[in-house]
Design a protein around this motif. Structure first.
Motif, PDB file in Angstrom:
ATOM      1  N   LEU A 118      -2.393  -6.508  14.826  1.00  0.00           N
ATOM      2  CA  LEU A 118      -0.655  -5.603  15.124  1.00  0.00           C
ATOM      3  C   LEU A 118      -0.924  -3.839  14.394  1.00  0.00           C
ATOM      4  CD1 LEU A 118       2.569  -5.378  15.448  1.00  0.00           C
ATOM      5  CD2 LEU A 118       2.856  -5.605  13.169  1.00  0.00           C
ATOM      6  N   PRO A 119      -1.260  -3.024  15.214  1.00  0.00           N
ATOM      7  CA  PRO A 119      -0.990  -1.147  14.651  1.00  0.00           C
ATOM      8  C   PRO A 119      -0.523  -0.770  13.949  1.00  0.00           C
ATOM      9  CG  PRO A 119      -0.484  -1.719  17.023  1.00  0.00           C
ATOM     10  CD  PRO A 119      -1.021  -3.045  16.443  1.00  0.00           C
ATOM     11  N   PRO A 120       0.010   0.053  12.763  1.00  0.00           N
ATOM     12  CA  PRO A 120       1.037   0.664  12.061  1.00  0.00           C
ATOM     13  C   PRO A 120       1.958   0.227  12.762  1.00  0.00           C
ATOM     14  CG  PRO A 120      -0.886   1.405  11.568  1.00  0.00           C
ATOM     15  CD  PRO A 120      -1.476   1.051  12.654  1.00  0.00           C
ATOM     16  N   THR A 121       3.677   0.284  12.118  1.00  0.00           N
ATOM     17  CA  THR A 121       4.702  -0.315  13.297  1.00  0.00           C
ATOM     18  C   THR A 121       5.571   0.167  11.953  1.00  0.00           C
ATOM     19  OG1 THR A 121       3.468  -1.318  14.439  1.00  0.00           O
ATOM     20  CG2 THR A 121       6.042  -1.564  14.614  1.00  0.00           C
ATOM     21  N   VAL A 178       0.938  -1.460  -0.066  1.00  0.00           N
ATOM     22  CA  VAL A 178       0.212   0.270   0.012  1.00  0.00           C
ATOM     23  C   VAL A 178       1.030   1.224  -0.303  1.00  0.00           C
ATOM     24  CG1 VAL A 178      -1.926  -0.855   1.013  1.00  0.00           C
ATOM     25  CG2 VAL A 178      -0.229   0.253   2.613  1.00  0.00           C
ATOM     26  N   THR A 179       0.286   2.376  -0.384  1.00  0.00           N
ATOM     27  CA  THR A 179       1.161   3.315  -0.598  1.00  0.00           C
ATOM     28  C   THR A 179       0.832   4.301   0.998  1.00  0.00           C
ATOM     29  OG1 THR A 179      -0.691   5.320  -0.977  1.00  0.00           O
ATOM     30  CG2 THR A 179       0.839   4.144  -2.486  1.00  0.00           C
ATOM     31  N   ASP A 180      -0.237   3.779   2.000  1.00  0.00           N
ATOM     32  CA  ASP A 180      -0.138   4.341   2.834  1.00  0.00           C
ATOM     33  C   ASP A 180      -0.815   3.687   4.081  1.00  0.00           C
ATOM     34  OD1 ASP A 180      -0.605   5.810   5.224  1.00  0.00           O
ATOM     35  OD2 ASP A 180      -1.445   7.983   3.885  1.00  0.00           O
ATOM     36  N   VAL A 181       0.546   3.186   5.378  1.00  0.00           N
ATOM     37  CA  VAL A 181      -0.326   2.004   5.403  1.00  0.00           C
ATOM     38  C   VAL A 181      -1.097   2.382   6.884  1.00  0.00           C
ATOM     39  CG1 VAL A 181       0.499   0.607   7.034  1.00  0.00           C
ATOM     40  CG2 VAL A 181       1.801   0.747   5.478  1.00  0.00           C
ATOM     41  N   ILE A 204       8.854  -0.936  10.984  1.00  0.00           N
ATOM     42  CA  ILE A 204       9.624  -2.146  11.564  1.00  0.00           C
ATOM     43  C   ILE A 204      11.928  -0.607  11.026  1.00  0.00           C
ATOM     44  CG2 ILE A 204      11.005  -4.527  10.700  1.00  0.00           C
ATOM     45  CD1 ILE A 204       7.934  -4.384  12.013  1.00  0.00           C
ATOM     46  N   PRO A 205      12.697  -1.253  12.007  1.00  0.00           N
ATOM     47  CA  PRO A 205      13.993  -0.921  12.255  1.00  0.00           C
ATOM     48  C   PRO A 205      14.253  -1.214  10.839  1.00  0.00           C
ATOM     49  CG  PRO A 205      13.551  -1.362  13.940  1.00  0.00           C
ATOM     50  CD  PRO A 205      12.672  -1.829  13.996  1.00  0.00           C
ATOM     51  N   ASP A 206      15.215  -0.584   9.977  1.00  0.00           N
ATOM     52  CA  ASP A 206      15.841  -0.964   8.715  1.00  0.00           C
ATOM     53  C   ASP A 206      14.763  -1.486   7.789  1.00  0.00           C
ATOM     54  OD1 ASP A 206      18.239   0.150   9.396  1.00  0.00           O
ATOM     55  OD2 ASP A 206      18.771  -1.720  10.528  1.00  0.00           O
ATOM     56  N   GLY A 207      13.288  -1.175   7.209  1.00  0.00           N
ATOM     57  CA  GLY A 207      11.978  -2.346   6.873  1.00  0.00           C
ATOM     58  C   GLY A 207      11.159  -1.022   6.616  1.00  0.00           C
ATOM     59  N   PRO A 208      10.550  -1.760   5.925  1.00  0.00           N
ATOM     60  CA  PRO A 208       9.281  -0.990   5.808  1.00  0.00           C
ATOM     61  C   PRO A 208       8.304  -0.639   7.083  1.00  0.00           C
ATOM     62  CG  PRO A 208       8.415  -3.048   5.288  1.00  0.00           C
ATOM     63  CD  PRO A 208      10.084  -3.163   5.845  1.00  0.00           C
ATOM     64  N   ARG A 209       7.210  -0.235   6.568  1.00  0.00           N
ATOM     65  CA  ARG A 209       5.904   0.149   8.186  1.00  0.00           C
ATOM     66  C   ARG A 209       5.108  -0.821   7.572  1.00  0.00           C
ATOM     67  NH1 ARG A 209       5.016   3.794  11.482  1.00  0.00           N
ATOM     68  NH2 ARG A 209       2.037   4.373  12.363  1.00  0.00           N
ATOM     69  N   ILE A 210       4.101  -0.979   8.551  1.00  0.00           N
ATOM     70  CA  ILE A 210       3.489  -2.644   8.230  1.00  0.00           C
ATOM     71  C   ILE A 210       2.932  -2.225   9.012  1.00  0.00           C
ATOM     72  CG2 ILE A 210       5.341  -4.020   7.228  1.00  0.00           C
ATOM     73  CD1 ILE A 210       4.982  -5.292  10.120  1.00  0.00           C
ATOM     74  N   ALA A 211       1.539  -3.213   9.250  1.00  0.00           N
ATOM     75  CA  ALA A 211       0.511  -3.275  10.142  1.00  0.00           C
ATOM     76  C   ALA A 211      -0.469  -4.973   9.599  1.00  0.00           C
ATOM     77  CB  ALA A 211      -1.051  -2.340  10.046  1.00  0.00           C
TER      78      ALA A 211
END
Length: 255
Positions: A224-227, A205-208, A229-236
């Motif tokens: 899992l709320p939007p988070t 997605v363009t905006d988690v 990730i260190p050295d990674g993407p934003r996820i949920a």
């Protein structure tokens, strides 16, 4: 995911088994902009193709047995020979659940599980190779295995599918010839004991945060709320109104 079209041994398709196809169509259209077409042939059993523009990106399938399998997403991995790979699955300690079976002229598939019970599918392409877009917003971008026995998984999947493995800290990356497409995490105390090992698809997605909010407003849940990730993407991690879990992440191509 470091490739944009299916590769041999890599994830090539995702299917949602759901008790309510119309509700699923509406929910995922709101999230990802999919439009869905149900195969009218009786022998297709209500199989519904999800498209983004003209590209096939996923499928929805009816769950016909009340009180049977729960709603869930299944990740499929491409193989040149479904029968031979299914045999590798069983010889490596996994289980053959369905097939191998021909799907019209499209290909041949089998449903299997690894030694700890995580279910996935094998797809031998013929007329249909799988997802026509990968790694773009609204399409599959990552596949993650959650398991309580990472040692067994590290032996099983490279043996069966020939994956490359890149371990970094507490997270393992799976790849095809070094092109990462997914990962593995150990199931800890954050998982309830009754939650089985499983594969979880992540969609780009363009905006988690905005997509998570849309999911909630459309009747979904937030696992899992939007988070970030260190050295990674934003996820949920989300759950649709029928109970199927899936992840979303910001495109790696934008990070």
């Amino acid at each position: 995911m470091k490739y944009s079209e299916p590769l041999d041994s890599g994830p090539c398709w995702v299917e949602l088994g759901t008790p309510d196809i119309p509700a699923a169509k509406s929910f995922y259209a709101a999230l990802f902009g999919w439009h869905c077409e149900t195969d009218p042939r009786p022998e297709a059993g209500g199989y519904t193709m999800a498209r983004l523009g003209d590209a096939a990106v996923a499928a929805l399938t009816p769950l016909h047995r009340p009180g049977g399998s729960p709603a869930a997403w299944t990740v499929s991995f491409s193989t040149r020979d479904a029968d031979a790979t299914a045999a590798k699955v069983t010889s490596a300690g996994g289980t053959l659940l369905t097939g191998p079976t021909d799907v019209f002229e499209q290909g041949r598939f089998a449903v299997v599980s690894d030694p700890e019970g995580a279910v996935f599918s094998l797809w031998q392409p013929r007329a249909f190779a799988g997802a026509e877009r990968l790694g773009d917003p609204g399409t599959l971008g990552w596949a993650e295995l959650s398991t309580r026995d990472t040692v067994t998984a590290l032996a099983f999947y490279p043996t069966v599918l020939g994956w490359t493995v890149s371990a970094g800290g507490s997270y393992t990356h799976w790849g095809v010839d070094g092109a990462d497409f997914g990962g593995m995490m150990a199931m800890g105390e954050e998982f309830e004991p009754e939650v089985p090992p499983h594969w979880l698809p992540y969609f780009v997605v363009t905006d988690v945060d905005a997509t998570a909010a849309t999911a909630l407003s459309a009747g979904g849940d937030l696992l899992l709320p939007p988070t970030s990730i260190p050295d990674g993407p934003r996820i949920a991690v989300l759950r649709d109104p029928q109970g199927a879990a899936f992840g979303i992440h910001r495109s790696y191509r934008e990070d």
